[in-house]
Design an enzyme around this catalytic site. Sequence first.
Site, PDB file in Angstrom:
ATOM      1  N   GLU A   1       0.886  -1.168   0.000  1.00 59.32           N
ATOM      2  CA  GLU A   1       0.000   0.000   0.000  1.00 59.32           C
ATOM      3  C   GLU A   1       0.917   1.210   0.000  1.00 59.32           C
ATOM      4  O   GLU A   1       1.553   1.498   1.014  1.00 59.32           O
ATOM      5  CB  GLU A   1      -0.887  -0.029   1.249  1.00 59.32           C
ATOM      6  CG  GLU A   1      -1.925   1.037   1.226  1.00 59.32           C
ATOM      7  CD  GLU A   1      -2.697   1.081   2.533  1.00 59.32           C
ATOM      8  OE1 GLU A   1      -3.874   1.399   2.490  1.00 59.32           O
ATOM      9  OE2 GLU A   1      -2.117   0.800   3.589  1.00 59.32           O
TER      10      GLU A   1
HETATM   11  N1  NAD Z   1      -1.614   3.893   0.734  1.00 54.59           N
HETATM   12  C1  NAD Z   1      -1.946   4.325   1.935  1.00 54.59           C
HETATM   13  O1  NAD Z   1      -3.094   4.238   2.378  1.00 54.59           O
HETATM   14  C2  NAD Z   1      -0.882   4.892   2.814  1.00 54.59           C
HETATM   15  C3  NAD Z   1      -1.120   5.023   4.174  1.00 54.59           C
HETATM   16  C4  NAD Z   1      -0.124   5.535   4.988  1.00 54.59           C
HETATM   17  C5  NAD Z   1       1.092   5.924   4.419  1.00 54.59           C
HETATM   18  N2  NAD Z   1       1.294   5.766   3.106  1.00 54.59           N
HETATM   19  C6  NAD Z   1       2.543   6.202   2.497  1.00 54.59           C
HETATM   20  O2  NAD Z   1       3.617   6.008   3.389  1.00 54.59           O
HETATM   21  C7  NAD Z   1       4.612   6.997   3.172  1.00 54.59           C
HETATM   22  C8  NAD Z   1       4.938   7.679   4.481  1.00 54.59           C
HETATM   23  O3  NAD Z   1       5.428   6.797   5.376  1.00 54.59           O
HETATM   24  P1  NAD Z   1       6.974   6.680   5.639  1.00 54.59           P
HETATM   25  O4  NAD Z   1       7.664   7.960   5.459  1.00 54.59           O
HETATM   26  O5  NAD Z   1       7.080   5.997   6.951  1.00 54.59           O
HETATM   27  O6  NAD Z   1       7.393   5.745   4.389  1.00 54.59           O
HETATM   28  P2  NAD Z   1       8.689   4.832   4.259  1.00 54.59           P
HETATM   29  O7  NAD Z   1       8.508   3.988   3.045  1.00 54.59           O
HETATM   30  O8  NAD Z   1       9.930   5.609   4.383  1.00 54.59           O
HETATM   31  O9  NAD Z   1       8.607   3.921   5.550  1.00 54.59           O
HETATM   32  C9  NAD Z   1       7.542   3.014   5.767  1.00 54.59           C
HETATM   33  C10 NAD Z   1       8.059   1.900   6.640  1.00 54.59           C
HETATM   34  O10 NAD Z   1       9.065   1.190   5.923  1.00 54.59           O
HETATM   35  C11 NAD Z   1      10.267   1.156   6.688  1.00 54.59           C
HETATM   36  N3  NAD Z   1      11.380   1.138   5.754  1.00 54.59           N
HETATM   37  C12 NAD Z   1      12.082   2.177   5.245  1.00 54.59           C
HETATM   38  N4  NAD Z   1      13.042   1.711   4.407  1.00 54.59           N
HETATM   39  C13 NAD Z   1      12.920   0.353   4.383  1.00 54.59           C
HETATM   40  C14 NAD Z   1      13.594  -0.700   3.699  1.00 54.59           C
HETATM   41  N5  NAD Z   1      14.629  -0.469   2.874  1.00 54.59           N
HETATM   42  N6  NAD Z   1      13.176  -1.973   3.902  1.00 54.59           N
HETATM   43  C15 NAD Z   1      12.161  -2.233   4.736  1.00 54.59           C
HETATM   44  N7  NAD Z   1      11.492  -1.287   5.423  1.00 54.59           N
HETATM   45  C16 NAD Z   1      11.862   0.000   5.243  1.00 54.59           C
HETATM   46  C17 NAD Z   1      10.187   2.387   7.574  1.00 54.59           C
HETATM   47  O11 NAD Z   1      11.019   2.255   8.699  1.00 54.59           O
HETATM   48  C18 NAD Z   1       8.717   2.370   7.938  1.00 54.59           C
HETATM   49  O12 NAD Z   1       8.476   1.405   8.941  1.00 54.59           O
HETATM   50  C19 NAD Z   1       4.023   7.970   2.193  1.00 54.59           C
HETATM   51  O13 NAD Z   1       4.559   7.696   0.915  1.00 54.59           O
HETATM   52  C20 NAD Z   1       2.530   7.677   2.268  1.00 54.59           C
HETATM   53  O14 NAD Z   1       1.808   8.009   1.107  1.00 54.59           O
HETATM   54  C21 NAD Z   1       0.334   5.280   2.286  1.00 54.59           C
END
Ligand code: NAD
Length: 432
Positions: free
Chosen positions: A261
């Site tokens: 997602e």
């Molecule tokens: N589609 C939806 O309904 C929805 C809902 C909430 C957030 N989001 C999206 O999430 C993003 C914001 O969240 P964020 O800044 O935490 O995103 P992010 O992708 O940086 O992080 C999400 C999660 O992934 C982890 N992560 C980061 N790098 C990783 C890797 N290499 N391998 C595994 N895990 C890793 C982070 O620690 C965190 O737990 C935005 O892009 C937002 O649109 C989407």
Amino acid sequence: MAPKVRLNDPSLLVGKNFINGEWIESISGKRFDVIDPATGELVGSCPESTAQDTEDAITSAAAALPEWRSRTGRDRSRILRRWYDLVMKNQQDLATLISWENGKAKADASGEVIFASSFLEWFSEEAARIYGDVIPHSAPGFRAAVVKEPVGVCGLITPWNFPAAMVTRKLGPALAAGCTVVVKTAGEPPFTANALAVLGERSGIPKGVINIVTALDNTAEIGETFCKSNTVRKISFTGSTRVGKLLMQQSSSTLKKLSLELGGNAPFIVFNDAHIDLALQGAIDIYPEFIRRLKESVSNFKVGHRLDAQTTHGPLVTQSAAERVNSLIQDALQNGAKVEAGGKRLHDLGPNFFAPTILTNLKPDMRIVNEEIFGPVAPIFRFETEDGVVNFANKCEVGLASYIYTQDVTRAASVSRVIRLWHGCAKHGSNV
Ligand SMILES: NC(=O)c1ccc[n+]([C@@H]2O[C@H](COP(=O)([O-])OP(=O)(O)OC[C@H]3O[C@@H](n4cnc5c(N)ncnc54)[C@H](O)[C@@H]3O)[C@@H](O)[C@H]2O)c1
């Protein structure tokens, strides 16, 4: 641990990993600080987990799987229902934790707890209804039994913006189906997930069914461990598109199931027959009126700190998130955009605060149109025809969800069929 987070039940504040039913430190012995995004104050600290911690958590989930999957759906249903009850009973403490570590206004955070608990309630009901089936077979005299089996050990990775709801939305269905899990919470707000696990344990969830590893800097290492593990059969991830793509690449060698997602912006289409209010019915050009009314609504927002009862909107989660939103706005302004409201950081409140912003005079090739904003910004475009707005919305490569406002049911149905969502979830909202 900073003493300022006061909970009615202090045992809900745990800054450790949760593996095989034990709250433990990371093997590395390292910890990271969790900072209140509103004030910059220390909330507490959590273990900086490693690949080895993650392996241990996966081993624990695998060991708990045979017993958990062999229980009846009814039994799992009862446990999930108890968990739902406990989450609601501890709504205030969970909301306090969310607002401390994520910066949400208290009312918003309380709302998130209700939202989060709804997944436990929903999947407690689903757990009781996991039936197989007996279907006709092509061979005469035979019938085929369809048996539903849990996928197995799941790796769940959650983002910072809903520290409770994103966790329960993944845990509820996984546990209902009989899977066991390792959760990697977002580094910035890890405490809420831990508090949920404490309540889960009290509900009767056996040890090893839920495992949690926390990390701020080692996230890539943990993600790779999930992906490369043959024991983890599924990864459910909510977060950025960049990381989603990486997880998909890294999982190719183990052919995992992935639910991704991802990030994006949402086209929000207001047709000229939309019901702004009865007095405006029949108006041919609603654009100026829409902008005026939107500005009026936004001026009622109160950006501030969570403890101020008037606050409707809190800060962004980090300073770099505020800087990123600012750079998108600056790029738009340099290319001719107009600020109708906000448009700037609110340094008086703190480095992470941003004013709710409305932008007009935008061009389709601006960065703010083509990159995910993930901040309080509404870029407004005017359109003339249905085809024109659909083409424009479909060019947005970060389309995540879409909203259509019209009173014409046929139009709502036809437009929602042709709007494309690029990745992430397939959501359409239409207000008819
Ligand atoms: N589609 C939806 O309904 C929805 C809902 C909430 C957030 N989001 C999206 O999430 C993003 C914001 O969240 P964020 O800044 O935490 O995103 P992010 O992708 O940086 O992080 C999400 C999660 O992934 C982890 N992560 C980061 N790098 C990783 C890797 N290499 N391998 C595994 N895990 C890793 C982070 O620690 C965190 O737990 C935005 O892009 C937002 O649109 C989407």
